[in-house]
Design an enzyme around this catalytic site. Structure first.
Site, PDB file in Angstrom:
ATOM      1  N   SER A 175       0.817  -1.124  -0.279  1.00 15.06           N
ATOM      2  CA  SER A 175      -0.031   0.072   0.073  1.00 15.06           C
ATOM      3  C   SER A 175       0.739   1.194  -0.055  1.00 15.06           C
ATOM      4  CB  SER A 175      -0.919   0.011   1.217  1.00 15.06           C
ATOM      5  OG  SER A 175      -1.372   1.111   1.474  1.00 15.06           O
TER       6      SER A 175
ATOM      7  N   TYR B 205      -2.156   5.741  -4.268  1.00 12.11           N
ATOM      8  CA  TYR B 205      -3.370   6.609  -4.158  1.00 12.11           C
ATOM      9  C   TYR B 205      -3.160   7.976  -4.921  1.00 12.11           C
ATOM     10  CZ  TYR B 205      -5.728   4.112  -0.371  1.00 12.11           C
ATOM     11  OH  TYR B 205      -6.601   3.114   0.236  1.00 12.11           O
TER      12      TYR B 205
ATOM     13  N   THR C  76      -5.511   2.997  -6.960  1.00  8.67           N
ATOM     14  CA  THR C  76      -6.608   2.967  -6.314  1.00  8.67           C
ATOM     15  C   THR C  76      -7.386   4.473  -6.418  1.00  8.67           C
ATOM     16  OG1 THR C  76      -5.807   1.610  -4.931  1.00  8.67           O
ATOM     17  CG2 THR C  76      -7.839   2.775  -4.221  1.00  8.67           C
TER      18      THR C  76
ATOM     19  N   LYS D  20      -8.085   0.286  -9.458  1.00  4.49           N
ATOM     20  CA  LYS D  20      -8.556  -0.420  -8.552  1.00  4.49           C
ATOM     21  C   LYS D  20      -9.730   0.430  -7.833  1.00  4.49           C
ATOM     22  CE  LYS D  20      -7.904  -2.515  -3.782  1.00  4.49           C
ATOM     23  NZ  LYS D  20      -8.203  -1.716  -3.006  1.00  4.49           N
TER      24      LYS D  20
ATOM     25  N   HIS E   3     -13.648  -1.550  -2.086  1.00  2.00           N
ATOM     26  CA  HIS E   3     -12.698  -1.326  -1.001  1.00  2.00           C
ATOM     27  C   HIS E   3     -13.080  -2.122   0.358  1.00  2.00           C
ATOM     28  CE1 HIS E   3      -9.466   1.855  -0.647  1.00  2.00           C
ATOM     29  NE2 HIS E   3      -9.460   1.556   0.562  1.00  2.00           N
TER      30      HIS E   3
HETATM   31  C1  FNR Z   1      -7.469  -1.693   2.893  1.00  2.72           C
HETATM   32  N1  FNR Z   1      -7.674  -1.439   1.372  1.00  2.72           N
HETATM   33  C2  FNR Z   1      -7.091  -0.582   0.846  1.00  2.72           C
HETATM   34  N2  FNR Z   1      -7.034  -0.521  -0.414  1.00  2.72           N
HETATM   35  C3  FNR Z   1      -6.135   0.328  -1.073  1.00  2.72           C
HETATM   36  O1  FNR Z   1      -6.076   0.507  -2.472  1.00  2.72           O
HETATM   37  N3  FNR Z   1      -4.876   0.694  -0.403  1.00  2.72           N
HETATM   38  C4  FNR Z   1      -4.790   0.580   0.823  1.00  2.72           C
HETATM   39  O2  FNR Z   1      -4.155   1.426   1.612  1.00  2.72           O
HETATM   40  C5  FNR Z   1      -5.921  -0.079   1.518  1.00  2.72           C
HETATM   41  N4  FNR Z   1      -6.086  -0.129   3.072  1.00  2.72           N
HETATM   42  C6  FNR Z   1      -6.676  -1.062   3.578  1.00  2.72           C
HETATM   43  C7  FNR Z   1      -6.805  -1.022   4.890  1.00  2.72           C
HETATM   44  C8  FNR Z   1      -7.438  -2.332   5.566  1.00  2.72           C
HETATM   45  C9  FNR Z   1      -7.507  -2.458   7.064  1.00  2.72           C
HETATM   46  C10 FNR Z   1      -8.341  -2.936   4.785  1.00  2.72           C
HETATM   47  C11 FNR Z   1      -9.214  -3.950   5.523  1.00  2.72           C
HETATM   48  C12 FNR Z   1      -8.498  -2.838   3.499  1.00  2.72           C
HETATM   49  C13 FNR Z   1      -8.902  -2.215   0.768  1.00  2.72           C
HETATM   50  C14 FNR Z   1      -8.155  -3.643   0.301  1.00  2.72           C
HETATM   51  O3  FNR Z   1      -7.099  -3.478  -0.693  1.00  2.72           O
HETATM   52  C15 FNR Z   1      -9.289  -4.409  -0.496  1.00  2.72           C
HETATM   53  O4  FNR Z   1      -9.933  -3.844  -1.530  1.00  2.72           O
HETATM   54  C16 FNR Z   1     -10.411  -4.962   0.517  1.00  2.72           C
HETATM   55  O5  FNR Z   1      -9.802  -5.513   1.702  1.00  2.72           O
HETATM   56  C17 FNR Z   1     -11.055  -6.227  -0.133  1.00  2.72           C
HETATM   57  O6  FNR Z   1     -11.906  -6.581   0.680  1.00  2.72           O
HETATM   58  P1  FNR Z   1     -12.089  -7.809   1.981  1.00  2.72           P
HETATM   59  O7  FNR Z   1     -11.435  -8.920   1.150  1.00  2.72           O
HETATM   60  O8  FNR Z   1     -11.275  -7.106   3.008  1.00  2.72           O
HETATM   61  O9  FNR Z   1     -13.437  -8.004   2.174  1.00  2.72           O
END
Ligand code: FNR
Length: 382
Positions: free
Chosen positions: A106, A129, A155, A251, A275
């Protein structure tokens, strides 16, 4: 606690880590309806059982952008992932590469990109981001390139952070004062932390020198709100293209029209994602959104999907609904929190086993065999 199913890791994580960290990962935005639907809609998709087809040989292997993958899974970018275990992103990346699948770092990681990239043999993916400071973004891309990253995950569904009320209740967001100090004190015995939360400002990987240190966790979510850019548009992607010649995945796509735009733009892939139910509560689950997107762009662009995947069966369902591959978010974070690298490695084993059974009983010998025919039509609960 005995771990026998992938979902056991959630409870194990809950027991092991401080509540504010557990809820930061476990929670979603607003009333958490989308979060709940992600899991329920996917689990409700009916697989079509087939028998007597000699399923003695089966392959889960696949390929994306010329990169081979032992199974159609990559680990999703998770902000502050490195807080869930000591040097957490390194541990997760090791487990992924050992299993032969990609790890995505990330933008808001804890471990610096070069540390994670140099810990494993295969190139990591990097998630970016859109931040107001384009100079920072350019710098992040340069660092990623220098660290050997080829695949960029861009993203686009977070121009502003969604309201996550659990974080406000737990003290993860908002000004905490004494509560924050208590949490920090409570954490000391569990971690020999050098991740920066206790005030070592240099170590929050990619964001360390940026507009006030989120490392001090004054208010991480507010920091995101100040630095993320609601002005983001397709023009920004063109700007990024100038600096990035490797595969680029967008994304956060949830609508067929945006998926077509991504194809027109020349993206190499999309992640169909809400997300993990952490942004706009009330949007459809990805299990529901994916079929129409696959109808619109399947074959024109690589389709990845995430949100709500908790088992190997769910992976098979997503592929049958039209994804070429999936990303795991919380599923691996729980395992990382519960048991570090070994936990993530075991989780991936469990996923593989479940996928093998599901493919055997749906008569799919390889990933390409999975499709709408693998589902019982008309009973898609999505
Ligand atoms: C995320 N997600 C996320 N996505 C992204 O593009 N950059 C990020 O920094 C983060 N940070 C993040 C932190 C936490 C704690 C979570 C749970 C999720 C979203 C992640 O990439 C992904 O899209 C989701 O987690 C998918 O859903 P599930 O599998 O957690 O249900």
């Amino acid at each position: 606690m005995i771990i026998s199913a992938p979902t056991d890791y959630r409870q194990a994580a809950k027991r092991r880590i401080p509540p504010f960290l557990f809820h930061y990962a476990d929670g979603g935005s607003y009333t958490e309806h989308t979060l709940q639907h992600n899991v329920e809609d996917l689990a409700g998709i009916a697989l079509r059982q087939r028998v007597l087809k000699d399923m003695s040989s089966l392959s889960l292997e696949t390929e994306l952008f010329g990169e081979s993958m032992a199974m159609p899974i990559a680990l999703a970018p998770v902000g502050l992932g490195g807080m869930y275990a000591r040097r957490g992103e390194v541990q997760a990346a090791r487990a992924a590469s050992q299993k032969g699948i990609p790890f995505t770092l990330s933008t808001v990681s804890v471990c610096p990109i070069d540390e994670v990239a140099s810990a494993i043999d295969r190139p990591i993916w990097f998630q970016l981001y859109v931040l107001k400071d384009r100079g920072f973004m350019k710098h992040a891309l340069e660092r990623a390139k220098a660290a050997g990253v080829k695949t960029l995950v861009f993203t686009v569904d977070m121009p502003v952070p969604g309201a996550r009320y659990r974080d406000a209740h737990s003290g993860m967001s908002g000004k905490l004062g004494p509560a924050r100090r208590m949490v920090q004190a409570a954490m000391h015995p569990f971690w020999a932390w050098d991740v920066g939360i206790h005030g070592r400002p240099h170590d929050l990987g990619n964001v360390s020198d940026y507009r006030g240190h989120p490392t001090e966790l004054e208010d991480y979510i507010a920091w995101l709100g100040q630095n993320f850019d609601p002005a983001i548009s397709w023009k920004d992607l063109e700007w990024i293209r100038e600096f990035w010649d490797g595969p680029m995945i967008i994304k956060g796509i949830l609508d067929p029209e945006d998926a077509r735009e991504a194809v027109r733009f020349g993206a190499d892939g999309i992640v169909v994602s809400n997300h993990g139910g952490r942004q706009l509560d009330g949007v459809p689950s990805t299990a529901r959104a994916l079929p129409a997107i696959a109808d619109a762009v399947k074959g024109d662009i690589a389709i990845l999907a995430d949100s709500g995947i908790r088992s190997g069966l769910d992976v098979v369902r997503m592929i049958a609904l039209g994804a070429d591959s999936v990303l795991l978010g919380r599923a691996y974070i729980y395992a990382l929190a519960a048991a570090g690298e070994a936990g993530v490695a075991n989780l991936l084993e469990l996923f593989e086993k479940e996928m093998r059974v599901a493919m055997t009983l749906t008569g799919a010998r390889c990933i390409a065999d999975l499709g709408p025919d693998s589902l019982v039509s008309g009973i898609n609960h999505g």
